[in-house]
Motif scaffolding. Sequence first.
Motif, mmCIF file in Angstrom:
data_model
loop_
_atom_site.group_PDB
_atom_site.id
_atom_site.type_symbol
_atom_site.label_atom_id
_atom_site.label_comp_id
_atom_site.label_asym_id
_atom_site.label_seq_id
_atom_site.Cartn_x
_atom_site.Cartn_y
_atom_site.Cartn_z
ATOM 1 N N TRP A 189 2.184 -1.036 -3.708
ATOM 2 C CA TRP A 189 2.380 -2.120 -2.735
ATOM 3 C C TRP A 189 2.188 -3.443 -3.450
ATOM 4 O O TRP A 189 1.315 -3.587 -4.315
ATOM 5 C CB TRP A 189 1.369 -2.022 -1.577
ATOM 6 C CG TRP A 189 1.473 -3.242 -0.691
ATOM 7 C CD1 TRP A 189 2.351 -3.442 0.335
ATOM 8 C CD2 TRP A 189 0.704 -4.450 -0.811
ATOM 9 N NE1 TRP A 189 2.185 -4.711 0.862
ATOM 10 C CE2 TRP A 189 1.174 -5.348 0.176
ATOM 11 C CE3 TRP A 189 -0.320 -4.871 -1.665
ATOM 12 C CZ2 TRP A 189 0.655 -6.633 0.348
ATOM 13 C CZ3 TRP A 189 -0.838 -6.154 -1.502
ATOM 14 C CH2 TRP A 189 -0.356 -7.023 -0.494
ATOM 15 N N ARG A 222 2.427 -7.913 -2.502
ATOM 16 C CA ARG A 222 2.666 -8.936 -1.473
ATOM 17 C C ARG A 222 4.124 -9.384 -1.479
ATOM 18 O O ARG A 222 4.804 -9.386 -0.464
ATOM 19 C CB ARG A 222 1.744 -10.141 -1.711
ATOM 20 C CG ARG A 222 2.044 -11.308 -0.805
ATOM 21 C CD ARG A 222 1.183 -12.500 -1.155
ATOM 22 N NE ARG A 222 1.428 -13.011 -2.512
ATOM 23 C CZ ARG A 222 0.987 -14.159 -2.971
ATOM 24 N NH1 ARG A 222 0.246 -14.931 -2.193
ATOM 25 N NH2 ARG A 222 1.238 -14.560 -4.195
ATOM 26 N N ALA A 229 5.168 -0.320 2.701
ATOM 27 C CA ALA A 229 5.484 -1.597 3.344
ATOM 28 C C ALA A 229 4.239 -2.445 3.567
ATOM 29 O O ALA A 229 4.325 -3.680 3.636
ATOM 30 C CB ALA A 229 6.183 -1.339 4.673
ATOM 31 N N THR A 230 3.081 -1.788 3.706
ATOM 32 C CA THR A 230 1.839 -2.533 3.970
ATOM 33 C C THR A 230 0.709 -1.936 3.126
ATOM 34 O O THR A 230 0.790 -0.761 2.721
ATOM 35 C CB THR A 230 1.425 -2.402 5.451
ATOM 36 O OG1 THR A 230 1.159 -1.006 5.712
ATOM 37 C CG2 THR A 230 2.509 -2.905 6.398
ATOM 38 N N GLU A 252 -0.504 1.323 4.727
ATOM 39 C CA GLU A 252 0.371 2.474 4.458
ATOM 40 C C GLU A 252 0.142 2.982 3.021
ATOM 41 O O GLU A 252 0.103 4.189 2.784
ATOM 42 C CB GLU A 252 1.823 2.007 4.630
ATOM 43 C CG GLU A 252 2.856 3.108 4.591
ATOM 44 C CD GLU A 252 4.267 2.513 4.663
ATOM 45 O OE1 GLU A 252 4.542 1.690 5.563
ATOM 46 O OE2 GLU A 252 5.092 2.862 3.797
ATOM 47 N N SER A 309 -7.331 -5.739 4.986
ATOM 48 C CA SER A 309 -6.148 -5.525 5.837
ATOM 49 C C SER A 309 -5.804 -4.036 5.945
ATOM 50 O O SER A 309 -5.022 -3.646 6.802
ATOM 51 C CB SER A 309 -4.949 -6.318 5.297
ATOM 52 O OG SER A 309 -4.425 -5.682 4.152
ATOM 53 N N ALA A 310 -6.408 -3.218 5.042
ATOM 54 C CA ALA A 310 -6.138 -1.769 5.062
ATOM 55 C C ALA A 310 -7.368 -0.986 5.509
ATOM 56 O O ALA A 310 -7.440 0.233 5.302
ATOM 57 C CB ALA A 310 -5.721 -1.317 3.663
#
Length: 283
Positions: free
Chosen positions: A32, A34, A51-52, A55, A79-80
């Motif tokens: 991943w 940004r 995508a994130t 994920e 964020s994860a």
Amino acid sequence: MNPTPVTILGLGSMGRALAAAFVKAGHPTTVWNRTPGKAAELVAAGATEAATPAEAVAASPLVIAVLLDDAVARGVLESAAGSLPGRVVANLTNGTPAQARATAAWAAEQGAAYLDGGIMATPPLIGGPASFVLYSGDRAAFDRHEGALKVLGDARYLDADAGTASLYDLALLSGMYGLAAGVGHAFAMVGTERAGAFGAELLVPWLQAMAGVFAGPAAADMDSDSPLGMQAMALDNIVQASRDENVPRELEVHLLTMMREIVAAGHTEVLPPLIEEISGARA
Ligand code: FVH
């Protein structure tokens, strides 16, 4: 045994090198970043782009963060957070020991095992014999994933304090930057016209030979064969010659001041009192 799936958060020059090494070694690799567009080559080689961050973290038991700095790494991991329970996070982002300990405590609250790490290699060296990575933190997590971590180079576990790898990483970098400062000063003394040949033919071989002096029996020989009073005189000459040539000399003056204090205190050996002097300044 099947190779462990690995996730890489961050596809800067280092993240891309780490991901490429895992793909090459046959690990299912999820990446991943940004900014989109940095994963194309890796995906063509077999990696999966998420995508994130959530994920990406959900895809693998071993998650490696290699981002710009601590604040960025924490933001991406936060964020994860929902995907973190049960994962091992190896944070190889450069940072301080205090930052590493804080992220370790935060990761524990999320239910993740945490390793902090320091990569002692540049991107092209990753996976080669000169590459090593320092780790500290959760020992069981390191043992579980040591095989996968060795894909990047020698994997050296230090201790359970998450801050130790960062401390050692920064100390090693300090040695390198000290060397770089001396090298820059040496080039400034001889001038740009002569710098190429001076560097290749004289400076590099000289520094390679001298590197052995800082460890083992050679250090004791230096203490007896090249006493400190003599070395302080040479350093004094470096400062004077630099002044004559108009070369900045702040670092050398600082070292000379310390050396003079050590000589005045009656020492004749070099490294032990120098280390003591520098450590004393810490108090
Ligand atoms: N490259 C090296 O020689 C050294 C060797 C030793 C270890 N360091 C450390 O490794 C970390 C990453 O370094 P890097 O070389 O990959 O650095 P960059 O190429 O600049 O990539 C930075 C990545 O961080 C992402 N990023 C930056 N800001 C944000 C943000 N606000 N949110 C999310 N991600 C961010 C950046 O993404 P993008 O700009 O492509 O979108 C890159 O993935 C570092 O700690 C070194 O000290 C490398």
